[in-house]
Design a protein around this motif. Structure first.
Motif, short mmCIF file in Angstrom:
data_model
loop_
_atom_site.label_atom_id
_atom_site.label_comp_id
_atom_site.label_asym_id
_atom_site.label_seq_id
_atom_site.Cartn_x
_atom_site.Cartn_y
_atom_site.Cartn_z
N LEU A 11 0.85 -1.20 0.00
CA LEU A 11 0.00 0.00 0.00
C LEU A 11 0.88 1.24 0.00
CD1 LEU A 11 -2.50 -1.13 2.80
CD2 LEU A 11 -2.58 -1.68 0.36
N TYR A 12 0.57 2.19 -0.88
CA TYR A 12 1.36 3.42 -0.92
C TYR A 12 0.54 4.66 -1.23
CZ TYR A 12 1.28 2.19 -5.88
OH TYR A 12 0.86 1.84 -7.14
N TYR A 20 -3.00 3.57 8.93
CA TYR A 20 -1.80 3.12 9.65
C TYR A 20 -1.00 4.29 10.23
CZ TYR A 20 -2.79 -1.25 7.20
OH TYR A 20 -3.40 -2.39 6.71
N GLU A 21 -1.58 5.49 10.24
CA GLU A 21 -0.80 6.67 10.61
C GLU A 21 -0.48 6.75 12.10
OE1 GLU A 21 -2.95 10.23 9.72
OE2 GLU A 21 -4.70 9.66 10.91
N CYS A 22 -1.15 5.95 12.92
CA CYS A 22 -0.89 5.99 14.37
C CYS A 22 -1.31 4.67 14.98
CB CYS A 22 -1.64 7.15 15.04
SG CYS A 22 -3.43 6.98 15.01
N ASP A 23 -0.96 4.49 16.25
CA ASP A 23 -1.51 3.38 17.01
C ASP A 23 -2.53 3.95 17.99
OD1 ASP A 23 0.14 4.48 18.95
OD2 ASP A 23 1.55 2.81 19.00
N GLY A 24 -2.68 3.33 19.18
CA GLY A 24 -3.67 3.81 20.14
C GLY A 24 -3.34 5.16 20.75
N LEU A 31 2.12 9.63 8.28
CA LEU A 31 1.80 8.70 7.20
C LEU A 31 3.02 7.85 6.86
CD1 LEU A 31 -0.31 10.69 4.59
CD2 LEU A 31 -1.04 8.69 5.87
N PRO A 32 2.85 6.53 6.75
CA PRO A 32 3.97 5.71 6.28
C PRO A 32 4.18 5.92 4.78
CG PRO A 32 2.02 4.36 6.61
CD PRO A 32 1.66 5.74 7.08
N LEU A 72 4.19 4.00 15.66
CA LEU A 72 4.15 5.20 14.81
C LEU A 72 5.04 4.95 13.60
CD1 LEU A 72 3.11 8.24 14.80
CD2 LEU A 72 5.45 8.80 15.49
N PRO A 73 4.50 5.11 12.38
CA PRO A 73 5.28 4.72 11.20
C PRO A 73 6.40 5.71 10.88
CG PRO A 73 3.17 5.63 10.55
CD PRO A 73 3.13 5.53 12.04
N PRO A 74 7.41 5.22 10.15
CA PRO A 74 8.43 6.13 9.65
C PRO A 74 7.90 6.84 8.40
CG PRO A 74 8.92 3.89 8.95
CD PRO A 74 7.65 3.83 9.75
#
Length: 475
Positions: A11-12, A20-24, A31-32, A72-74
């Motif tokens: 996915l891009y 997927y931009e954050c967790d709890g 944004l990854p 948290l994505p890179p």
């Protein structure tokens, strides 16, 4: 990635990567660049080898229920979702183990083991959604961790890959394994050392019987002392949880658990075992709580009522979400005897920062979960919530505790790592990281701060009138 993963597994586009931009910990979002969703161990190995060769950061992710920003994505790397690793590979009732993939939900393990009269003991509040891979990364606990332990006490073996795609197997199904004991190092390492693809967990016999006492207290400090007195009496309950009045009011409106709304705090104390063991232990618990100053006590009269008492505690986080636009769930651990002192300190911080803070605790092991309420739409409220949280964490250190019990450090508590540990200790942590991941590509910027960051945070603390690194109490 597209060279060896199906198109649906890479996915891009922004609309695909946004979930997927954050967790709890939703206050922090990024944004990854790419989300990879492998389905086989070979695909995981290829993702890691490719990223290592190109110098691209990789952040492993489970169900995204973590509360410290660990997933948290890179912005310039790969978010490696293990969500498709959902198979329970084997349940062995004779050995009392289950072999599962990391995307299996915590509760699903107990569901699979139930026909054999067994279950998996660690039970985080998010157990219907959180995955065992995430539990391993954060060393998750739950309301029954006092008697049955955290994830680290209930996992026997891990399998996975290093950042270079090298396969590793840590631990064993046997009581001991040859070589260095790296299992406790890997559990709680927050995705910084290895990417786990298989987990072997212990299963325990389901208790024959269980009963809960709900004890009310008119004073928070008295309730805190009661927790210490239960443990001092040589009793290790299956669960020992505490909630203050604001928390019980929020929960009662949400689930109708039957809590005493007049009490300043309530304790939920559970005993399990054979009926005879439970009756004896419940009697002893009642005697201790009575001496400790409980104003009222009631026992669960049926299994349905016992589950209702616990449903309120497990629903505390969503219940608070109904009464505030946003909340910040903290996680720190302190000596049990200091519970009352720290609760009073939290009350002082409510006045200082002008924010409400209901409190729920794994009281038996001193694990605090203050819930700082704020509204991100109002200028400065998020910043005040962050400052509030930092002071609570540093108070935990001051009284001889630690900055996390089960949620991990992630990005949330990375500054407080500079207070908890000295530069020499942090350098040792970084050396362990380099041994597994020399280029620092696995979950970079999380959990262990650089010494430069700590120097900057130390200057900030000095400006606020605090020691850059306080002398810690020794117990």
């Amino acid at each position: 990635m597209r060279a060896f993963l199906p198109a649906r597994a890479v996915l891009y586009e922004e609309e695909d990567t946004r979930p997927y931009e954050c967790d709890g910990l939703t206050a922090y979002r990024r944004l990854p660049m790419v989300v990879a969703l492998p389905e086989t161990e070979e695909q995981v190995r290829q993702v890691l080898q490719t990223c290592a060769a190109m110098g691209v950061p990789v952040v492993p992710r489970g169900a995204g229920t973590g509360l410290s920003g660990g997933a948290l994505p890179p912005g310039d790397g790969i978010l490696l979702s293990m969500a498709k690793f959902m198979r329970i590979l084997r349940v062995d009732p004779l050995a009392r183990i289950a072999v599962v993939q990391p995307g299996v939900r915590n509760a699903a393990i107990s569901e699979a083991a139930a026909p054999f009269g067994l279950y998996y003991a660690p039970d985080p509040s998010s157990q219907i959604a959180c995955t065992i891979g995430g539990n391993v990364a954060e060393n998750s606990g739950g309301v029954h961790c006092l008697k049955y332990g955290l994830t680290v006490h209930n996992v026997l073996r891990l399998r996975g890959f290093t950042i270079n795609g090298e396969p590793v197997e840590i631990g064993a199904e046997a009581p001991d394994a040859p070589g260095y004991d790296l299992l406790a190092l890997a559990i709680g390492s927050e995705g910084m050392l290895v990417v786990v693809t298989e987990v072997t967990v212990k299963l325990l016999p389901q208790p024959q019987f269980a009963k809960v006492i709900m004890a009310s207290f008119d004073d928070l400090e008295v309730a805190g002392r009661a927790v210490a007195e239960v443990i001092a009496a040589g009793i290790i309950p299956a669960g020992l949880e505490m909630m203050d009045r604001p928390a019980t009011h929020a929960v009662e409106q949400f689930v109708g658990a039957g809590y005493d709304l007049d009490a300043a705090a309530i304790l939920l104390c559970e005993s399990d075992g054979t009926p005879e063991e439970v009756e004896d232990e419940i009697k002893r618990i009642r005697e201790v709580l009575q001496r400790a100053g409980a104003s009222r006590m009631s026992e669960s009269r049926s299994e349905a009522e016992r589950l209702r008492f616990w449903s309120g505690r497990k629903a505390a986080f969503p219940a608070v979400g109904r009464i505030s636009p946003d909340y910040y769930c903290m996680d720190g651990t302190i000596p049990r005897k200091r519970l009352g002192e720290v609760l009073n300190f939290i009350g002082q911080m409510e006045k200082k920062y002008g924010l409400r803070c209901p409190n729920v605790f794994h009281a038996g092991d001193g694990n605090l979960h203050p819930l700082i309420l704020f509204d991100a739409n109002k200028p400065d409220e998020l910043h005040r919530a962050e400052q509030f949280a930092a002071e609570v964490l540093e108070k935990c250190i001051e009284v001889g505790g630690t900055i996390t019990g089960e949620h991990g450090v992630g990005i949330e508590k990375i500054n407080q790592m500079c207070v908890q540990f000295r530069p020499e200790e942090l350098e040792l942590f970084l050396a362990v990281k380099r041994a597994f991941d020399p280029a620092g590509l696995l979950n970079p910027g999380k959990a262990v701060p650089t010494l430069a960051r700590c120097a900057e945070y130390g200057r900030m603390r000095v400006q606020r009138g605090k020691l850059a690194h306080p002398e810690l109490p020794r117990f």
